[in-house]
Design an enzyme around this catalytic site. Structure first.
Site, PDB file in Angstrom:
ATOM      1  N   GLU A 114       0.808  -1.221   0.000  1.00  0.00           N
ATOM      2  CA  GLU A 114       0.000   0.000   0.000  1.00  0.00           C
ATOM      3  C   GLU A 114       0.838   1.267   0.000  1.00  0.00           C
ATOM      4  OE1 GLU A 114      -3.447   0.546  -0.218  1.00  0.00           O
ATOM      5  OE2 GLU A 114      -2.993  -1.432  -1.042  1.00  0.00           O
ATOM      6  N   ASP A 165      15.144   7.095 -32.739  1.00  0.00           N
ATOM      7  CA  ASP A 165      14.100   6.523 -31.892  1.00  0.00           C
ATOM      8  C   ASP A 165      12.853   7.387 -31.876  1.00  0.00           C
ATOM      9  OD1 ASP A 165      15.403   4.363 -30.865  1.00  0.00           O
ATOM     10  OD2 ASP A 165      16.090   5.370 -29.051  1.00  0.00           O
TER      11      ASP A 165
END
Ligand code: ADE
Length: 243
Positions: A114, A165
């Site tokens: 959590e 890229d």
């Protein structure tokens, strides 16, 4: 460049770095990856590293002590301490470029459950998120950060392959094709098999602009475009407007 990855799931990280291009980068000493098992850094019984949160609430929270012990076990004066967390600054290609050129040692802490005890942040240089969604843990985020930095380091992949890229100059990459020339009636664009380098480069730049215009128009505002590029974008807008 060295990465130290602090995790509850060392085998997950080891498995990723033992394949493909990242394995080659390790073998060639372009990177060193140290995998640190968080459970080896607790002083509590049963290797405990998490507990319930004060004030009530569901889920287990990573304790400060094992995480800080693990950081201190590998930190040097050249280390950058990064916590992977959905609350962090969003990672992108320009972060990968920046970190590839300016850091000797990155410590990546994989958050889990959590969340983590807030006091861990006193020992962290920055929090990084890989996107606005919540993963079950930070391992995938750490691997994404490691992978995107490593492929930019000298000698890991051919230099030319990342000069074009997606996200270089805020443009997506152009479409690419391989054999066969015809697949189920669709033919590879003729220019690509013509051997005419100038025409191929023109086709590719138009492909980058078209892909970005259609899929990520938000990026175009940030890219540096030539007059020829701008004229081509105008044509794309006109075609879209006409349809
Ligand atoms: N841990 C959980 N979700 C995450 C995210 N989106 N980025 C980085 N670490 C995370």
């Amino acid at each position: 460049m060295k990465f130290s990855i602090i995790t509850l799931f060392p085998n997950l990280i080891k498995s990723y770095i033992s394949e493909s291009i990242i394995k080659r980068a390790v073998d060639k000493n372009s990177i060193e990856v140290e995998v640190i098992d968080l459970r080896n850094h607790t002083t509590l019984k049963h290797n405990q590293v998490d507990d319930y949160q004060f004030g009530g609430g569901k889920g287990m929270v990573l304790m400060a002590e094992p995480v800080v012990n693990a950081i201190e076990s590998c930190k040097t004066k050249n280390s950058l301490v990064v916590l992977t967390s959905p609350q962090g600054k969003t990672w992108n290609q320009s972060s990968a470029r920046e970190y590839a050129s300016s850091n000797e040692h990155i410590i990546l802490i994989c958050g889990h459950y959590e969340g983590f005890d807030e006091r861990i942040l006193d020992y962290v240089d920055l929090e990084i998120s890989i996107g606005d969604y919540v993963l079950t843990g930070g391992e995938i985020a750490s691997i994404a950060i490691l992978d995107s930095i490593t492929r930019l380091l000298d000698g890991v992949i051919a230099k030319d392959s990342h000069l074009n890229d997606s996200f270089e100059n805020n443009l997506l990459d152009h479409p690419v094709y391989t054999k066969p020339i015809e697949f189920r009636g669709k033919i590879v664009p003729e220019v690509l098999t013509s051997g005419h380098h100038a025409n191929i480069e023109k086709y590719r730049q138009e492909g980058r602009l078209k892909n970005t215009f259609n899929k990520r128009p938000d990026l175009l505002e940030k890219s540096k475009l030539s007059n020829t590029d701008l004229e081509f974008i105008e044509k794309l807008k006109k075609v879209k407007g006409d349809n």
